[in-house]
Write an enzyme that holds these catalytic residues in place. Structure first.
Site, mmCIF file in Angstrom:
data_model
loop_
_atom_site.group_PDB
_atom_site.id
_atom_site.type_symbol
_atom_site.label_atom_id
_atom_site.label_comp_id
_atom_site.label_asym_id
_atom_site.label_seq_id
_atom_site.Cartn_x
_atom_site.Cartn_y
_atom_site.Cartn_z
ATOM 1 N N LYS A 229 -4.827 3.046 -3.509
ATOM 2 C CA LYS A 229 -4.166 2.569 -2.285
ATOM 3 C C LYS A 229 -5.163 2.396 -1.128
ATOM 4 O O LYS A 229 -5.014 1.476 -0.325
ATOM 5 C CB LYS A 229 -3.001 3.493 -1.917
ATOM 6 N N SER B 33 0.871 -1.180 0.000
ATOM 7 C CA SER B 33 0.000 0.000 0.000
ATOM 8 C C SER B 33 0.910 1.232 0.000
ATOM 9 O O SER B 33 1.866 1.300 -0.767
ATOM 10 C CB SER B 33 -0.932 -0.052 1.211
ATOM 11 N N TYR C 205 -4.595 8.213 -7.403
ATOM 12 C CA TYR C 205 -3.666 7.281 -6.731
ATOM 13 C C TYR C 205 -4.247 6.833 -5.385
ATOM 14 O O TYR C 205 -4.202 5.649 -5.049
ATOM 15 C CB TYR C 205 -2.311 7.960 -6.548
HETATM 16 N N1 LIG Z 1 8.196 5.134 -4.269
HETATM 17 C C1 LIG Z 1 7.368 5.510 -3.314
HETATM 18 O O1 LIG Z 1 7.531 6.612 -2.737
HETATM 19 C C2 LIG Z 1 6.225 4.633 -2.894
HETATM 20 C C3 LIG Z 1 5.507 5.035 -1.768
HETATM 21 C C4 LIG Z 1 4.436 4.265 -1.356
HETATM 22 C C5 LIG Z 1 4.092 3.133 -2.053
HETATM 23 N N2 LIG Z 1 4.813 2.752 -3.165
HETATM 24 C C6 LIG Z 1 4.386 1.558 -3.890
HETATM 25 O O2 LIG Z 1 5.464 0.659 -3.983
HETATM 26 C C7 LIG Z 1 5.289 -0.170 -5.123
HETATM 27 C C8 LIG Z 1 6.584 -0.232 -5.902
HETATM 28 O O3 LIG Z 1 6.888 1.059 -6.404
HETATM 29 P P1 LIG Z 1 8.377 1.635 -6.518
HETATM 30 O O4 LIG Z 1 8.430 2.850 -5.696
HETATM 31 O O5 LIG Z 1 9.365 0.571 -6.292
HETATM 32 O O6 LIG Z 1 8.366 2.147 -8.028
HETATM 33 P P2 LIG Z 1 9.113 1.635 -9.348
HETATM 34 O O7 LIG Z 1 10.576 1.642 -9.135
HETATM 35 O O8 LIG Z 1 8.544 2.425 -10.453
HETATM 36 O O9 LIG Z 1 8.635 0.116 -9.437
HETATM 37 C C9 LIG Z 1 7.347 -0.224 -9.876
HETATM 38 C C10 LIG Z 1 7.421 -1.555 -10.543
HETATM 39 O O10 LIG Z 1 6.102 -1.941 -10.962
HETATM 40 C C11 LIG Z 1 6.220 -2.438 -12.267
HETATM 41 N N3 LIG Z 1 4.967 -2.412 -13.006
HETATM 42 C C12 LIG Z 1 4.214 -1.347 -13.379
HETATM 43 N N4 LIG Z 1 3.140 -1.757 -14.076
HETATM 44 C C13 LIG Z 1 3.223 -3.117 -14.129
HETATM 45 C C14 LIG Z 1 2.412 -4.125 -14.701
HETATM 46 N N5 LIG Z 1 1.305 -3.825 -15.399
HETATM 47 N N6 LIG Z 1 2.777 -5.424 -14.543
HETATM 48 C C15 LIG Z 1 3.896 -5.736 -13.858
HETATM 49 N N7 LIG Z 1 4.725 -4.840 -13.323
HETATM 50 C C16 LIG Z 1 4.387 -3.538 -13.458
HETATM 51 C C17 LIG Z 1 7.303 -1.591 -12.928
HETATM 52 O O11 LIG Z 1 7.773 -2.232 -14.090
HETATM 53 P P3 LIG Z 1 8.564 -1.476 -15.265
HETATM 54 O O12 LIG Z 1 10.011 -1.478 -14.824
HETATM 55 O O13 LIG Z 1 8.337 -2.343 -16.472
HETATM 56 O O14 LIG Z 1 7.956 -0.118 -15.399
HETATM 57 C C18 LIG Z 1 8.308 -1.544 -11.786
HETATM 58 O O15 LIG Z 1 9.104 -2.701 -11.757
HETATM 59 C C19 LIG Z 1 4.106 0.412 -5.903
HETATM 60 O O16 LIG Z 1 2.948 -0.351 -5.618
HETATM 61 C C20 LIG Z 1 3.970 1.806 -5.327
HETATM 62 O O17 LIG Z 1 2.648 2.300 -5.422
HETATM 63 C C21 LIG Z 1 5.880 3.479 -3.579
#
Ligand SMILES: NC(=O)c1ccc[n+]([C@@H]2O[C@H](COP(=O)([O-])OP(=O)(O)OC[C@H]3O[C@@H](n4cnc5c(N)ncnc54)[C@H](OP(=O)(O)O)[C@@H]3O)[C@@H](O)[C@H]2O)c1
Length: 270
Positions: free
Chosen positions: A149, A131, A145
């Protein structure tokens, strides 16, 4: 050796989680949607890569079957794949709204549904849903968004009752602002095209987000939180990953909403 399947493992939190679990001696099925990224873990013997697009139900089913064939058992899955948007709702394209709902909500529901028969037959399994601080608090211009979540929070909380009696654990990990590729798509905004009613307030909120992102913490911290959640012996549901998120949830629960909203407005300069 235990086996974990992670969605969206090609970057950020998913990638660091794959690396940590491999270091801890797990078999890791690192799944991703982009074939050109499948070789990123070539050096790491404990990590096997698979194609899985969470927007494609066949891809989800086929990948899970493939991983079960390779390792005979999956012990945990991390529903991590996700995308992000910040924009006034009125200016959000139908495409981005659909993409957020399909990736961040339906992707989690269909992946979870696809693993359940296997977990039920094993009478064990851990489901970790990623989340966000945006899952239990709200910020301006992030309504799309937040929809995704907050949905994951309710989904997980209900599923917990459903699965706990049959030995399947549900965990929610709630990251704060993490320095990953998540924000790449929103670094620039065509502000000059925004109607006056939104432009200045959006500019301030966007500026505040980008500042927070630049000071964001490492995704390695969330990998540690996910490791703790997967290996926990108890049935605790929620794992906020950093102190800012813990504080935001504490204040959101403690304060009248009107007071919390004033704090959020002040922090966003609006
Ligand atoms: N970064 C933050 O500040 C933050 C905060 C709270 C929650 N989150 C959550 O943490 C999770 C991971 O995000 P992250 O921060 O690590 O961002 P990220 O580096 O952009 O990683 C997101 C990953 O999801 C993949 N993805 C997107 N669409 C997809 C699909 N249709 N099928 C399979 N994979 C897919 C992306 O693949 P590609 O490489 O092919 O694009 C990437 O590997 C997300 O759910 C995000 O909402 C992040």
């Amino acid at each position: 050796m235990k086996t974990i399947l992670i969605t969206g493992a090609s970057s950020g939190i998913g990638k660091e989680t794959a690396i940590l679990f491999a270091e801890k001696g797990w078999n890791v099925a690192a799944t991703m949607r982009s074939p050109e990224k499948l070789s990123i873990f070539a050096e790491n013997r404990n990590i096997s890569t698979y194609l899985l697009d969470v927007k494609n139900k066949d891809s989800i089913r086929e990948c899970i079957q493939h991983v079960i064939q390779d390792f005979s058992k999956i012990d945990a899955i991390v529903n991590n794949a996700g995308i992000y948007t910040i924009n006034p709702l009125e200016l959000s394209s139908d495409e981005i709204i659909d993409d957020i709902l399909e990736t961040n909500i339906k992707g989690v529901l269909y992946t979870t549904k696809a693993i359940l028969e296997h977990f039920r037959e094993n009478k064990s399994g851990v489901i970790v849903n990623i989340s966000s601080i945006a899952g239990r608090a709200t910020f301006p211009f992030q309504s799309v968004y937040h929809t995704s979540k907050w949905a994951i929070e309710g989904f997980s909380e209900s599923l917990y009752y459903e699965l706990e009696p049959i030995g399947i654990k549900v965990k929610v990990v709630e990251p704060g602002v993490v320095k990953t590729e998540l924000y790449n798509s929103v670094l620039d905004s065509p502000l000059e095209q925004y109607p006056d009613e939104y432009r200045d307030r959006f500019k301030k909120s966007h500026h505040s987000l980008i500042n927070n992102y630049k000071n964001g913490y490492s995704p390695k911290q969330d990998a540690q939180t996910i490791y703790k959640a997967v290996n926990s012996r108890n049935s605790k549901l929620r794992y906020p990953s950093d102190n800012t998120t813990k504080l935001a949830f504490f204040l959101r629960a403690l304060l009248p909403l009107s007071v919390f909203q004033k704090i959020i407005k002040r922090l966003n300069g609006i």
